[in-house]
Design a protein around this motif. Structure first.
Motif, PDB file in Angstrom:
ATOM      1  N   HIS A  95       3.062   3.724  11.169  1.00 25.28           N
ATOM      2  CA  HIS A  95       1.708   4.005  10.688  1.00 25.28           C
ATOM      3  C   HIS A  95       0.833   2.769  10.878  1.00 25.28           C
ATOM      4  O   HIS A  95       1.204   1.656  10.472  1.00 25.28           O
ATOM      5  CB  HIS A  95       1.742   4.380   9.205  1.00 25.28           C
ATOM      6  N   TRP A 124      -4.411   7.702   7.477  1.00 25.53           N
ATOM      7  CA  TRP A 124      -5.366   7.860   6.380  1.00 25.53           C
ATOM      8  C   TRP A 124      -6.754   7.492   6.858  1.00 25.53           C
ATOM      9  O   TRP A 124      -6.913   6.597   7.691  1.00 25.53           O
ATOM     10  CB  TRP A 124      -4.956   6.929   5.231  1.00 25.53           C
ATOM     11  N   ASP A 126     -10.530   6.533   5.118  1.00 20.90           N
ATOM     12  CA  ASP A 126     -11.264   6.271   3.888  1.00 20.90           C
ATOM     13  C   ASP A 126     -12.400   7.267   3.702  1.00 20.90           C
ATOM     14  O   ASP A 126     -12.859   7.902   4.652  1.00 20.90           O
ATOM     15  CB  ASP A 126     -11.836   4.849   3.910  1.00 20.90           C
ATOM     16  N   HIS A 161      -3.844  14.600   5.006  1.00 21.47           N
ATOM     17  CA  HIS A 161      -3.670  14.740   3.557  1.00 21.47           C
ATOM     18  C   HIS A 161      -4.281  16.097   3.190  1.00 21.47           C
ATOM     19  O   HIS A 161      -4.221  17.030   3.971  1.00 21.47           O
ATOM     20  CB  HIS A 161      -4.303  13.561   2.827  1.00 21.47           C
ATOM     21  N   TRP A 195       0.852  18.066   1.501  1.00 23.01           N
ATOM     22  CA  TRP A 195      -0.604  18.026   1.387  1.00 23.01           C
ATOM     23  C   TRP A 195      -1.247  19.279   1.952  1.00 23.01           C
ATOM     24  O   TRP A 195      -2.296  19.716   1.469  1.00 23.01           O
ATOM     25  CB  TRP A 195      -1.152  16.772   2.071  1.00 23.01           C
ATOM     26  N   ASP A 258       5.316   9.907  -2.061  1.00 22.86           N
ATOM     27  CA  ASP A 258       4.389   8.824  -2.410  1.00 22.86           C
ATOM     28  C   ASP A 258       4.585   8.351  -3.843  1.00 22.86           C
ATOM     29  O   ASP A 258       4.246   7.213  -4.179  1.00 22.86           O
ATOM     30  CB  ASP A 258       2.937   9.302  -2.276  1.00 22.86           C
TER      31      ASP A 258
END
Length: 280
Positions: A95, A124, A126, A161, A195, A258
């Motif tokens: 990652h 990911w 933001d 996600h 997710w 997680d």
């Protein structure tokens, strides 16, 4: 939740059905022989003792790891690779964040090569990138990153996600935008099953939308209340989902939690045991 008879039977017939279905199926079947762990699950103990953690992971029976979190990017990657070679572990993917790919691309490529990875996964985005205009700009970068990685002999995948699936004010979801604007020959998907379910998606429907384009699954279970738990202790029917492994073309199965409770090893052991039964 204990594994019911239907799950066991589905898992027991998975490999035979996959090999009968053709080359993509054989790839998926072989992948499930090597259960992986996303090291973000054990990030705290990995940060404190990376080599010792890899030893514990290998002792459980994991044969693949995916690097993410725990400060791995600042570690001695040659030493990590040496430990993996000694332990019979491989790291097919790592990652790497969006800003790192944008600003330290060559370092990311060097890190992947040293660790033996074939694919860099963007894990990911933001919140500042989640408005449609900013997301569209980021998607252009995804295609650019993927093209440069291909030139370097590496693949690229995006890890979801739940936020990508959420729709507000009638807008197109970010996931739909991703599928519409990515280059499917270059940008694969690392499908996080938890997710996706959390966002109200049907994983099998997603797989059918992405035939042969799913690089890996993140396999984590969900309690009836919507929390993360180890595989086999929740309500997600992985045996049913895995009947479409041949359609997905999935190559790697990474356990992740997680929110795994300390000391972490019982949680990842339980997940490994469940997936081992599914691949039997």
């Amino acid at each position: 939740m204990s594994m019911n008879r239907r799950q066991l039977l589905a898992g027991g017939t998975l490999l035979a059905a996959a090999f009968a279905a053709g080359p993509l199926a054989a790839t998926a079947a072989n992948a499930l022989r090597k259960i992986g762990l996303q090291l973000y699950t054990v990030r705290e103990i990995f940060a404190a003792d990376p080599i010792g953690t890899l030893e514990k992971v290998a002792k459980i029976g994991y044969r693949e790891v995916e690097f993410g979190g725990g400060g791995y990017d600042a570690m001695d990657h040659a030493a990590l690779r040496g430990a993996m070679d000694r332990l019979g572990l491989t790291a097919p993917s790592i990652h790497v964040g969006y800003d790192a790919l944008a600003g330290q691309f060559d370092a990311a490529v060097a890190m992947a090569r040293t660790l033996g990875a074939d694919t860099i996964v963007l894990p990911w985005m933001d919140s500042k990138y989640r408005e449609p205009a900013a997301w569209r700009t980021a998607l252009a970068d995804f295609n650019r990153f993927a093209a440069r990685l291909k030139d370097a002999g590496l693949g690229f995948a995006y890890h979801n996600h739940d936020f990508e699936f959420l729709v507000k004010d009638g807008e197109t979801s970010l996931f739909d935008m991703l599928l519409a604007e990515r280059d499917p020959a270059l940008v694969q998907i690392e499908l996080d099953l938890f997710w996706a379910v959390k966002a109200g998606q049907d994983p099998k429907a997603l797989i059918r939308r992405l035939p042969g384009q799913i690089y890996a699954y993140h396999v984590k279970d969900m309690t009836a209340g919507g929390d993360m738990t180890s595989v086999g202790k929740g309500v997600i029917d992985f045996a049913d989902i895995f009947t479409l492994n041949d359609v997905a073309g999935v190559r790697h199965f990474y356990v992740e939690n997680d929110q795994a409770p300390a000391p972490y090893l019982p949680d990842i052991t339980a997940s490994f045991t469940t997936l081992s039964r599914l691949r039997a």
